[in-house]
Design a protein around this motif. Structure first.
Motif, PDB file in Angstrom:
ATOM      1  N   CYS A 196       0.811  -1.226   0.000  1.00  0.00           N
ATOM      2  CA  CYS A 196       0.000   0.000   0.000  1.00  0.00           C
ATOM      3  C   CYS A 196       0.840   1.269   0.000  1.00  0.00           C
ATOM      4  O   CYS A 196       0.310   2.362  -0.170  1.00  0.00           O
ATOM      5  CB  CYS A 196      -0.963   0.007   1.195  1.00  0.00           C
ATOM      6  N   HIS A 233       2.157   2.921   2.360  1.00  0.00           N
ATOM      7  CA  HIS A 233       2.113   3.769   3.546  1.00  0.00           C
ATOM      8  C   HIS A 233       3.456   3.684   4.267  1.00  0.00           C
ATOM      9  O   HIS A 233       4.227   2.756   4.038  1.00  0.00           O
ATOM     10  CB  HIS A 233       0.948   3.370   4.455  1.00  0.00           C
ATOM     11  N   CYS A 278      -1.852  -2.841   7.814  1.00  0.00           N
ATOM     12  CA  CYS A 278      -1.321  -1.477   7.745  1.00  0.00           C
ATOM     13  C   CYS A 278      -2.035  -0.600   8.778  1.00  0.00           C
ATOM     14  O   CYS A 278      -3.238  -0.706   8.977  1.00  0.00           O
ATOM     15  CB  CYS A 278      -1.553  -0.916   6.338  1.00  0.00           C
ATOM     16  N   PHE A 328      -2.786   2.352   8.554  1.00  0.00           N
ATOM     17  CA  PHE A 328      -3.606   3.414   7.969  1.00  0.00           C
ATOM     18  C   PHE A 328      -4.781   2.874   7.178  1.00  0.00           C
ATOM     19  O   PHE A 328      -5.889   3.366   7.298  1.00  0.00           O
ATOM     20  CB  PHE A 328      -2.744   4.293   7.055  1.00  0.00           C
ATOM     21  N   CYS A 329      -4.522   1.822   6.355  1.00  0.00           N
ATOM     22  CA  CYS A 329      -5.581   1.394   5.450  1.00  0.00           C
ATOM     23  C   CYS A 329      -5.996  -0.052   5.693  1.00  0.00           C
ATOM     24  O   CYS A 329      -6.856  -0.571   5.002  1.00  0.00           O
ATOM     25  CB  CYS A 329      -5.145   1.572   3.997  1.00  0.00           C
TER      26      CYS A 329
HETATM   27 ZN   LIG Z   1      -1.644   1.249   4.064  1.00  0.00          ZN
END
Ligand SMILES: [Zn+2]
Ligand SMILES: [Zn+2]
Length: 152
Positions: free
Chosen positions: A114, A116, A133, A135-136
């Motif tokens: 991803c 990040h 992750c 964040f996502c």
């Molecule tokens: Zn991510």
């Protein structure tokens, strides 16, 4: 010829003040205008090759007095220093470079797939009990080294 060159130099000097206050100021355009000199070649690090000599004040020493030439070169060295200082004063570590998890370390890892980012300490600790992750929530399949792209 003389009149043309002198009015050209005069415009360069006046333009310098404007250029210095312009954030998009390009030293190269001034350098191109002035042509090669010892000062320029030391600034450019690479020795100037013959093909690069489009235009040089030194070619026109018959038309320009040494004092005038010096004046221009002094201005150029001033401009060079100014732009170096401007580059140096641009903060090397902005908040964007800090790990968004701990805000203590610089970003040093990029997650796959991803893209990040966080610092190594945070992601290594996180991966011990969770592969998602931060964040996502994508499943992290790998961690790449992250090095800040050189500022341009
Ligand atoms: Zn991510
Ligand atoms: Zn961190």
């Amino acid at each position: 010829m003389t009149v043309f060159l002198l009015s050209c130099l005069c415009r360069v000097a006046r333009a310098a003040a404007v250029l210095l206050s312009d954030p998009c100021f390009q030293l190269h355009s001034i350098q191109h205008l002035l042509g090669e000199s010892e000062l320029l070649s030391s600034f450019r690090a690479a020795p100037p090759s013959a093909e690069h000599k489009h235009f040089s004040l030194h070619t026109y020493t018959d038309y320009i007095s040494p004092e005038e030439q010096q004046k221009v070169e002094r201005m150029l060295s001033f401009l060079t220093n100014e732009s170096k200082e401007a580059a140096a004063s641009a903060a090397p570590t902005s908040e964007e470079d800090l790990c968004p998890i701990c805000y203590a370390h610089p970003i040093s890892a990029v997650f796959k797939p991803c893209s990040h980012k966080s610092c190594k300490a945070c992601i290594n600790q996180h991966l011990m009990n969770n592969k998602e992750c931060f964040f996502c929530k994508a499943t992290i399949t790998g961690v790449d080294d992250y090095s800040k792209p050189p500022a341009s």
